[in-house]
Design a protein around this motif. Structure first.
Motif, PDB file in Angstrom:
ATOM      1  N   ALA A 107       0.835  -1.204   0.000  1.00  0.00           N
ATOM      2  CA  ALA A 107       0.000   0.000   0.000  1.00  0.00           C
ATOM      3  C   ALA A 107       0.873   1.259   0.000  1.00  0.00           C
ATOM      4  CB  ALA A 107      -0.924   0.000   1.217  1.00  0.00           C
ATOM      5  N   TRP A 108       1.969   1.200   0.733  1.00  0.00           N
ATOM      6  CA  TRP A 108       2.903   2.343   0.803  1.00  0.00           C
ATOM      7  C   TRP A 108       3.520   2.625  -0.563  1.00  0.00           C
ATOM      8  CZ3 TRP A 108       8.555   1.540   1.140  1.00  0.00           C
ATOM      9  CH2 TRP A 108       9.258   2.743   1.349  1.00  0.00           C
ATOM     10  N   VAL A 109       4.000   1.561  -1.239  1.00  0.00           N
ATOM     11  CA  VAL A 109       4.599   1.720  -2.563  1.00  0.00           C
ATOM     12  C   VAL A 109       3.559   2.228  -3.553  1.00  0.00           C
ATOM     13  CG1 VAL A 109       5.653   0.512  -4.517  1.00  0.00           C
ATOM     14  CG2 VAL A 109       6.376  -0.030  -2.169  1.00  0.00           C
ATOM     15  N   SER A 110       2.351   1.657  -3.488  1.00  0.00           N
ATOM     16  CA  SER A 110       1.287   2.061  -4.410  1.00  0.00           C
ATOM     17  C   SER A 110       0.923   3.528  -4.232  1.00  0.00           C
ATOM     18  CB  SER A 110       0.054   1.182  -4.173  1.00  0.00           C
ATOM     19  OG  SER A 110      -1.019   1.590  -4.999  1.00  0.00           O
ATOM     20  N   ALA A 111       0.902   3.982  -2.983  1.00  0.00           N
ATOM     21  CA  ALA A 111       0.561   5.388  -2.724  1.00  0.00           C
ATOM     22  C   ALA A 111       1.570   6.321  -3.371  1.00  0.00           C
ATOM     23  CB  ALA A 111       0.497   5.631  -1.220  1.00  0.00           C
ATOM     24  N   TRP A 112       2.841   5.945  -3.321  1.00  0.00           N
ATOM     25  CA  TRP A 112       3.868   6.812  -3.911  1.00  0.00           C
ATOM     26  C   TRP A 112       3.936   6.662  -5.429  1.00  0.00           C
ATOM     27  CZ3 TRP A 112       5.574  10.937  -1.798  1.00  0.00           C
ATOM     28  CH2 TRP A 112       5.609  11.069  -0.406  1.00  0.00           C
ATOM     29  N   GLN A 113       3.532   5.508  -5.943  1.00  0.00           N
ATOM     30  CA  GLN A 113       3.485   5.353  -7.402  1.00  0.00           C
ATOM     31  C   GLN A 113       2.437   6.280  -8.017  1.00  0.00           C
ATOM     32  OE1 GLN A 113       2.784   1.119  -7.649  1.00  0.00           O
ATOM     33  NE2 GLN A 113       4.957   0.648  -8.038  1.00  0.00           N
ATOM     34  N   GLY A 114       1.382   6.534  -7.259  1.00  0.00           N
ATOM     35  CA  GLY A 114       0.336   7.419  -7.762  1.00  0.00           C
ATOM     36  C   GLY A 114       0.513   8.862  -7.349  1.00  0.00           C
ATOM     37  N   TRP A 115       1.621   9.173  -6.739  1.00  0.00           N
ATOM     38  CA  TRP A 115       1.863  10.520  -6.206  1.00  0.00           C
ATOM     39  C   TRP A 115       2.102  11.531  -7.320  1.00  0.00           C
ATOM     40  CZ3 TRP A 115       6.585  13.066  -6.885  1.00  0.00           C
ATOM     41  CH2 TRP A 115       6.707  14.302  -6.227  1.00  0.00           C
ATOM     42  N   GLN A 116       1.536  12.695  -7.151  1.00  0.00           N
ATOM     43  CA  GLN A 116       1.794  13.840  -8.031  1.00  0.00           C
ATOM     44  C   GLN A 116       1.895  15.082  -7.155  1.00  0.00           C
ATOM     45  OE1 GLN A 116      -1.448  13.916 -10.821  1.00  0.00           O
ATOM     46  NE2 GLN A 116      -0.466  12.463 -12.213  1.00  0.00           N
ATOM     47  N   GLY A 117       3.012  15.751  -7.223  1.00  0.00           N
ATOM     48  CA  GLY A 117       3.171  16.930  -6.378  1.00  0.00           C
ATOM     49  C   GLY A 117       4.515  17.577  -6.575  1.00  0.00           C
ATOM     50  N   GLY A 118       4.799  18.592  -5.735  1.00  0.00           N
ATOM     51  CA  GLY A 118       6.036  19.337  -5.855  1.00  0.00           C
ATOM     52  C   GLY A 118       7.236  18.535  -5.375  1.00  0.00           C
ATOM     53  N   GLY A 119       8.394  18.892  -5.881  1.00  0.00           N
ATOM     54  CA  GLY A 119       9.625  18.237  -5.470  1.00  0.00           C
ATOM     55  C   GLY A 119       9.998  17.070  -6.367  1.00  0.00           C
ATOM     56  N   THR A 120      11.072  16.397  -5.979  1.00  0.00           N
ATOM     57  CA  THR A 120      11.589  15.264  -6.752  1.00  0.00           C
ATOM     58  C   THR A 120      11.579  14.026  -5.876  1.00  0.00           C
ATOM     59  OG1 THR A 120      13.025  16.738  -8.027  1.00  0.00           O
ATOM     60  CG2 THR A 120      13.545  14.387  -8.066  1.00  0.00           C
ATOM     61  N   LEU A 121      10.928  12.969  -6.357  1.00  0.00           N
ATOM     62  CA  LEU A 121      10.830  11.712  -5.615  1.00  0.00           C
ATOM     63  C   LEU A 121      11.920  10.762  -6.097  1.00  0.00           C
ATOM     64  CD1 LEU A 121       9.236   9.961  -3.592  1.00  0.00           C
ATOM     65  CD2 LEU A 121       7.795   9.236  -5.504  1.00  0.00           C
ATOM     66  N   SER A 122      12.728  10.254  -5.149  1.00  0.00           N
ATOM     67  CA  SER A 122      13.798   9.309  -5.491  1.00  0.00           C
ATOM     68  C   SER A 122      13.398   7.900  -5.078  1.00  0.00           C
ATOM     69  CB  SER A 122      15.097   9.695  -4.766  1.00  0.00           C
ATOM     70  OG  SER A 122      15.532  10.981  -5.160  1.00  0.00           O
TER      71      SER A 122
ATOM     72  N   PRO B 108      10.130   3.688  -2.758  1.00  0.00           N
ATOM     73  CA  PRO B 108      10.329   5.142  -2.633  1.00  0.00           C
ATOM     74  C   PRO B 108      11.261   5.432  -1.454  1.00  0.00           C
ATOM     75  CG  PRO B 108       8.190   4.528  -1.735  1.00  0.00           C
ATOM     76  CD  PRO B 108       8.772   3.273  -2.351  1.00  0.00           C
ATOM     77  N   GLU B 109      12.313   6.241  -1.702  1.00  0.00           N
ATOM     78  CA  GLU B 109      13.344   6.438  -0.680  1.00  0.00           C
ATOM     79  C   GLU B 109      13.290   7.819  -0.028  1.00  0.00           C
ATOM     80  OE1 GLU B 109      18.106   5.640  -0.185  1.00  0.00           O
ATOM     81  OE2 GLU B 109      17.342   6.296  -2.136  1.00  0.00           O
ATOM     82  N   LYS B 110      13.210   8.862  -0.840  1.00  0.00           N
ATOM     83  CA  LYS B 110      13.199  10.208  -0.257  1.00  0.00           C
ATOM     84  C   LYS B 110      12.564  11.194  -1.229  1.00  0.00           C
ATOM     85  CE  LYS B 110      17.896  11.379  -1.741  1.00  0.00           C
ATOM     86  NZ  LYS B 110      19.266  11.741  -1.312  1.00  0.00           N
ATOM     87  N   LEU B 111      12.109  12.288  -0.647  1.00  0.00           N
ATOM     88  CA  LEU B 111      11.516  13.371  -1.411  1.00  0.00           C
ATOM     89  C   LEU B 111      12.387  14.611  -1.204  1.00  0.00           C
ATOM     90  CD1 LEU B 111       8.968  14.350  -3.058  1.00  0.00           C
ATOM     91  CD2 LEU B 111       8.078  15.139  -0.858  1.00  0.00           C
ATOM     92  N   ALA B 112      12.804  15.239  -2.291  1.00  0.00           N
ATOM     93  CA  ALA B 112      13.623  16.450  -2.221  1.00  0.00           C
ATOM     94  C   ALA B 112      12.806  17.638  -2.716  1.00  0.00           C
ATOM     95  CB  ALA B 112      14.884  16.285  -3.056  1.00  0.00           C
ATOM     96  N   LEU B 113      12.700  18.665  -1.868  1.00  0.00           N
ATOM     97  CA  LEU B 113      11.946  19.861  -2.220  1.00  0.00           C
ATOM     98  C   LEU B 113      12.932  20.999  -2.468  1.00  0.00           C
ATOM     99  CD1 LEU B 113       9.999  18.642   0.584  1.00  0.00           C
ATOM    100  CD2 LEU B 113       8.575  19.467  -1.273  1.00  0.00           C
ATOM    101  N   GLY B 114      12.864  21.591  -3.663  1.00  0.00           N
ATOM    102  CA  GLY B 114      13.869  22.552  -4.092  1.00  0.00           C
ATOM    103  C   GLY B 114      13.747  23.925  -3.476  1.00  0.00           C
ATOM    104  N   GLY B 115      12.577  24.266  -2.964  1.00  0.00           N
ATOM    105  CA  GLY B 115      12.401  25.599  -2.404  1.00  0.00           C
ATOM    106  C   GLY B 115      11.027  25.747  -1.790  1.00  0.00           C
ATOM    107  N   PRO B 116      10.727  26.913  -1.227  1.00  0.00           N
ATOM    108  CA  PRO B 116       9.440  27.137  -0.574  1.00  0.00           C
ATOM    109  C   PRO B 116       8.249  26.878  -1.486  1.00  0.00           C
ATOM    110  CG  PRO B 116      10.950  28.926  -0.084  1.00  0.00           C
ATOM    111  CD  PRO B 116      11.612  28.093  -1.130  1.00  0.00           C
TER     112      PRO B 116
END
Length: 387
Positions: free
Chosen positions: A55-70, A85-93
């Protein structure tokens, strides 16, 4: 394992605590990108909760949003090769704002911040305090605020009344709710951010005179004023009035004062509220017996406490426990009680009643408005107070 909703809640807290700071500096060295680890499980942990991992992997597979998902790859003996899914990097505010549904407010606040600081660089550190103003004002209000700042900054000692300022739409209602921000920002523009905060003094404007409403209850005193009995005038004019009353009543509410009948040697001052400091400006009052009657609630006693700093001999009438308890059927709730634990200028008896109100001994935030006291009871007590 952090789900997208877990990350959203974390970023909402971060945005709430940091958005003003971000407005000033933008990306700072070491602050961005902001990395959020998503909690990749070990193989043993995954085996204990296979459905949860899916369920955790599936939730991130369907994710759409700001930042970069690794994503990372794990080679597990029992489960084989897994892409997780390992980490989410957000480039700015702006990425954080996207995550928490604040994109529109952030972009508007940032744009207006840049507009004002380009015009007045001195405001750079002060404006983030007013993030909500930058983010939420309509365009007309924002431009009106900017033009008001510009005009006052260019005319620091105009000595005009506020309504005379030639800024379209800046009427009294608009200005009254914005005096704080205007005086604060003008102080910063004038290089004195910790100095005078009074709106009129800071902005070089003229305040309307503070009017005092007073009734002269003695026909003989009225004769000295050409028969004038109901006076509304600036305090300094009332201070120089040519009478010397023996008894001065100060009542909290207007209709109470209007209900007074004639009394020998007496006047009644009405509806000062917390502005009782003006009583100290009346020299003729210092030689009179002064009696205060206010609502029986915490603010009524707080006003009395304040008034006694100017008139230490001030007495009270109808602000006691018997009056309160005999009008139980007319009690209402005091919406917000005064904050002070004790009021040092009260007598012991008054202090005891104040504490009873504060601690809800009589009931939940009890209040007896002075107009509700039965008038036959009130008028008898008033007359007896000056005998």
């Amino acid at each position: 394992m952090k789900l997208p909703e877990d990350v959203r809640q974390f970023l909402a807290r971060r945005f709430q605590s940091k958005h003003r700071e971000w407005l000033i500096g933008g990306p700072c060295e070491g602050q961005w990108p902001l990395e959020v680890t998503l909690g990749v499980p070990t193989e043993q942990a995954a085996l204990r909760q296979v459905d949860g991992v899916r369920a955790w992997v599936s939730a991130w597979q369907g994710w759409q949003g700001g930042g970069t998902l690794s994503w990372c790859e794990r080679r597990w003996k029992a489960l084989g090769v897994q892409r997780l899914p390992e980490k989410l990097a957000l480039g700015g505010p702006e990425d954080v704002a996207t995550w928490v549904g604040e994109s529109t407010r952030w972009e508007r606040a940032q744009s207006r911040y840049r507009t004002l600081t380009a015009r007045w660089p001195l405001l750079a550190q002060q404006l983030p305090r007013y993030f909500d103003v930058l983010a939420d004002y309509g365009d007309a209000d924002f431009h009106r605020l900017a033009e008001m700042l510009d005009w006052i900054n260019r005319n620091p000692k105009s000595n005009l009344y506020p309504r005379q300022i030639p800024v379209p739409g800046a009427d009294s209602k608009w200005l009254d709710s914005r005096k704080g921000i205007i005086s604060d920002l003008i102080a910063t523009l004038q290089g004195d951010p910790t100095g005078e905060r009074d709106f009129f003094s800071r902005c070089g404007l003229r305040a309307q005179p503070q009017l005092m409403r007073m009734r002269v209850l003695d026909p003989a005193l009225r004769a000295l004023l050409g028969g004038l009995g109901d006076i509304s005038a600036p305090c300094e004019e009332v201070a120089s009035i040519g009478i010397q009353p023996n008894n001065v009543f100060v009542v909290e509410n207007l209709q109470t004062g209007l209900a007074f009948d004639d009394l020998p040697g007496a006047v009644v001052i009405m509806r000062l509220g917390y502005a009782v400091d003006v009583l100290g400006q009346l020299p003729w009052l210092q030689h009179a017996q002064c009696i205060y009657w206010g609502d029986i609630d915490t603010h009524g006693f707080a006003i009395l406490n304040r008034a006694r700093t100017y008139i230490p001999s001030l007495k009270t009438v109808l602000m006691d426990e018997p009056t309160l308890m005999s009008h139980r059927d007319l009690w209402v709730e005091e919406k917000e009680q005064h904050l002070s634990i004790e009021l040092p200028m009260l007598t012991n008896t008054e202090q005891k009643l104040y504490q009873s109100l504060k601690t809800n001994i009589c009931g939940q935030q009890v209040r007896l408005e002075q107009e509700r006291v039965r008038w036959d009871v009130a008028w008898t007590a008033i007359q007896e107070s000056i005998r």
